[in-house]
Structure formats: structure tokens, C-alpha cells
Design a protein around this motif. Structure first.
Motif, PDB file in Angstrom:
ATOM      1  N   HIS A  37       0.829  -1.200   0.000  1.00  0.00           N
ATOM      2  CA  HIS A  37       0.000   0.000   0.000  1.00  0.00           C
ATOM      3  C   HIS A  37       0.869   1.258   0.000  1.00  0.00           C
ATOM      4  O   HIS A  37       1.905   1.317   0.656  1.00  0.00           O
ATOM      5  CB  HIS A  37      -0.901   0.027   1.238  1.00  0.00           C
ATOM      6  N   ASN A  39       0.619   5.873  -1.010  1.00  0.00           N
ATOM      7  CA  ASN A  39      -0.213   7.031  -1.318  1.00  0.00           C
ATOM      8  C   ASN A  39       0.345   7.793  -2.518  1.00  0.00           C
ATOM      9  O   ASN A  39       0.232   9.008  -2.597  1.00  0.00           O
ATOM     10  CB  ASN A  39      -0.277   7.963  -0.114  1.00  0.00           C
ATOM     11  N   SER A  42      -2.289   9.954  -4.159  1.00  0.00           N
ATOM     12  CA  SER A  42      -3.271  10.504  -3.236  1.00  0.00           C
ATOM     13  C   SER A  42      -2.879  11.920  -2.838  1.00  0.00           C
ATOM     14  O   SER A  42      -1.776  12.387  -3.108  1.00  0.00           O
ATOM     15  CB  SER A  42      -3.381   9.631  -1.979  1.00  0.00           C
ATOM     16  N   TYR A  59      -4.742  10.986   4.437  1.00  0.00           N
ATOM     17  CA  TYR A  59      -4.733  10.899   2.985  1.00  0.00           C
ATOM     18  C   TYR A  59      -6.148  10.667   2.471  1.00  0.00           C
ATOM     19  O   TYR A  59      -6.902   9.869   3.024  1.00  0.00           O
ATOM     20  CB  TYR A  59      -3.825   9.766   2.513  1.00  0.00           C
ATOM     21  N   TYR A  63      -6.185   5.801  -3.711  1.00  0.00           N
ATOM     22  CA  TYR A  63      -5.224   5.065  -2.895  1.00  0.00           C
ATOM     23  C   TYR A  63      -4.745   3.870  -3.711  1.00  0.00           C
ATOM     24  O   TYR A  63      -5.532   3.238  -4.417  1.00  0.00           O
ATOM     25  CB  TYR A  63      -5.899   4.589  -1.604  1.00  0.00           C
ATOM     26  N   TRP A  81      -5.805   0.287  -7.571  1.00  0.00           N
ATOM     27  CA  TRP A  81      -6.177   1.555  -6.938  1.00  0.00           C
ATOM     28  C   TRP A  81      -7.678   1.545  -6.616  1.00  0.00           C
ATOM     29  O   TRP A  81      -8.444   0.743  -7.148  1.00  0.00           O
ATOM     30  CB  TRP A  81      -5.877   2.736  -7.868  1.00  0.00           C
ATOM     31  N   CYS A  84     -10.857   4.904  -0.403  1.00  0.00           N
ATOM     32  CA  CYS A  84     -11.100   4.395   0.945  1.00  0.00           C
ATOM     33  C   CYS A  84     -12.578   4.537   1.305  1.00  0.00           C
ATOM     34  O   CYS A  84     -13.206   5.564   1.016  1.00  0.00           O
ATOM     35  CB  CYS A  84     -10.256   5.147   1.961  1.00  0.00           C
ATOM     36  N   ALA A  91      -4.255   0.940   6.425  1.00  0.00           N
ATOM     37  CA  ALA A  91      -4.029  -0.025   5.349  1.00  0.00           C
ATOM     38  C   ALA A  91      -3.354  -1.275   5.903  1.00  0.00           C
ATOM     39  O   ALA A  91      -2.403  -1.191   6.678  1.00  0.00           O
ATOM     40  CB  ALA A  91      -3.160   0.598   4.268  1.00  0.00           C
ATOM     41  N   TYR A 210     -11.945  -0.773   0.658  1.00  0.00           N
ATOM     42  CA  TYR A 210     -11.810   0.097  -0.507  1.00  0.00           C
ATOM     43  C   TYR A 210     -12.980  -0.075  -1.472  1.00  0.00           C
ATOM     44  O   TYR A 210     -13.605  -1.139  -1.539  1.00  0.00           O
ATOM     45  CB  TYR A 210     -10.507  -0.211  -1.260  1.00  0.00           C
TER      46      TYR A 210
END
Length: 236
Positions: A37, A39, A42, A59, A63, A81, A84, A91, A210
Motif C-alpha cells: 500500500h 499514497n 493521493s 490521505y 489510494y 487503486w 477508501c 491499510a 476500498y
């Protein structure tokens, strides 16, 4: 009725049945292994409400992760991707289950699962305003606003949404496109013509869940191609 015509009609019937609700074909083996994971695509905003501390940076937006493996089923089509769903979960690497969006679990204080009404508002939001360029890192501020709009739908009960106020979730600061998020939300009226019906939740045990968009099953494309070929053959 000729055998060819009957076959074509049956193929189109199957396509129509699967298109109405792709989730109906789901089985328990729809698993995906999320790893690494990050960012990278993001943005960061200062949010509070929904269990978040005031003025703490989180964030938001697109993601990313690595789809490191999957079982047969929709797991193979999970992109790298998504957005959230939860506010306070971190994560977690590991296996996750691909489930219909409306069955996505939420914290008990907000009701569980998400439910069809909220899921349909999100489907309409996605269909109206989502930009695929965000998945490549383009315009992180707009992607951030989009995720904030998703959270507003999930964590507020009043459909008169405002991401800058409310008891369940609101923006403390640092979200540059908050007004854009409110504009998107104000346009939602339940118009099914805009619904993005291929949205799913990826549910992670003990970690962040997600929202992902999965292409229509490849089977539908193959069936459509086969039906078209039969029609061409019949006409020739």
C-alpha cells in the motif's frame, strides 16, 4: 424457430441476465491479495468527524496498492487503486474479499452494512463525476474532493449534504476543492441513467476497506461476440 435463431436469443438472454446484476454471479472465492500500500497518487487533507481527531492530516483521494494474487472470480479484475470507504482504519496487507458495494461493513455507530440507498448515491456520484485520469495521479485535489464526497454520503444521514459541516463527518481544512465536492453532491437525484453498476467493495479483515470499479466480466464480451458472429452468419 430455427436452431440458429434460438441460440442467438438464448445468448442475448444470458447476457441480459448477467448485465442486470453482475454481483449475482459472485461466489465466496472472490478474493484478492493486496500488498505494498502507498499514497503515490493521493492527496492529504485535514479532516475531522467520524472518529477523526481535529486538524489531523489524513490521505484522501485515490489510494494505490499491488494486486499480488487472487482466487478465481472477481479478484483477478481488482485494479491497483481505489477509494477508501472507512475513515479510521489503516491499510493492511493481505487477503481481502470482493463483495457488492451495498454489503460493505461500516463501524457499528454508523450502521452496518452500508445499505442500498447509500450505495446507489455513490453509484450515481461515480457515474456523473468520476474522472479516470485520477487513477494515473492527475489532479489529486479533485480526487481528494471525490473521496470526501464519498465519505459524506457514507457517514451523514441527511441527504442535504455539506462536507464542511455535520455531525458524522466534515472537513476541518486543507481540502482545496470542498466546494466542488458539495456541487457534485447537490446534483444527486437518484437518476439511474448515471449509475455506475460495476462498483464493488474490497473488504479487508482488520483494515481499511476500498471501493473499486471492476470491468464487466470478460464472459459478457465473449458471449456478445459469439452472438454477433451468429447473426452475421445467419444474414450471409
Amino acid at each position: 424457430m430455427s436452431h440458429t435463431r434460438f441460440t442467438v436469443l438464448m445468448l442475448f438472454a444470458i447476457i441480459a441476465a448477467l448485465s442486470v446484476n453482475p454481483a449475482s454471479a459472485m461466489v465466496a472465492s472472490n478474493m484478492v491479495n493486496l500488498q505494498n500500500h502507498n499514497n503515490a497518487i493521493s492527496d492529504q487533507g485535514y479532516l475531522y468527524g467520524g472518529g477523526l481527531d481535529s486538524n489531523q492530516a489524513y490521505y484522501t483521494g485515490v489510494y494505490s496498492w499491488t494486486n499480488a494474487g487472487y482466487t478465481p472470480g472477481l479478484g483477478s479484475q481488482v485494479p491497483n487503486w481505489g477509494f477508501c470507504i472507512e475513515l479510521t482504519e489503516g491499510a493492511v496487507d493481505g487477503w481481502a474479499t470482493v463483495i457488492p458495494l451495498e454489503t460493505s461493513p461500516l463501524p457499528p455507530s454508523y450502521g452496518t452494512p452500508m445499505g442500498m440507498a447509500k450505495a446507489n448515491y455513490i453509484r450515481e456520484l461515480w457515474g456523473r463525476d468520476f474522472d479516470p485520469a485520477w487513477a494515473t495521479g492527475a489532479n489529486t485535489q479533485m480526487a481528494e474532493a471525490f473521496n470526501v464526497a464519498i465519505w459524506e454520503i457514507i457517514y451523514e444521514t441527511d441527504p442535504t449534504w455539506d462536507v464542511t459541516s455535520g455531525a458524522g463527518f466534515h472537513v476541518a481544512g486543507g481540502v482545496e476543492q470542498a466546494a466542488t465536492a458539495n456541487l457534485w453532491l447537490s446534483q444527486l437525484n437518484g437518476d439511474t441513467a448515471y449509475f455506475a453498476n460495476n462498483l464493488y467493495a474490497v473488504s479487508v479483515n482488520g483494515g481499511q476497506d476500498y471501493m473499486v470499479q471492476i470491468p464487466e466480466p470478460a464472459t459478457l464480451s465473449l458471449l456478445a461476440v459469439g452472438a454477433a458472429a451468429l447473426l452475421r452468419k445467419r444474414k450471409s
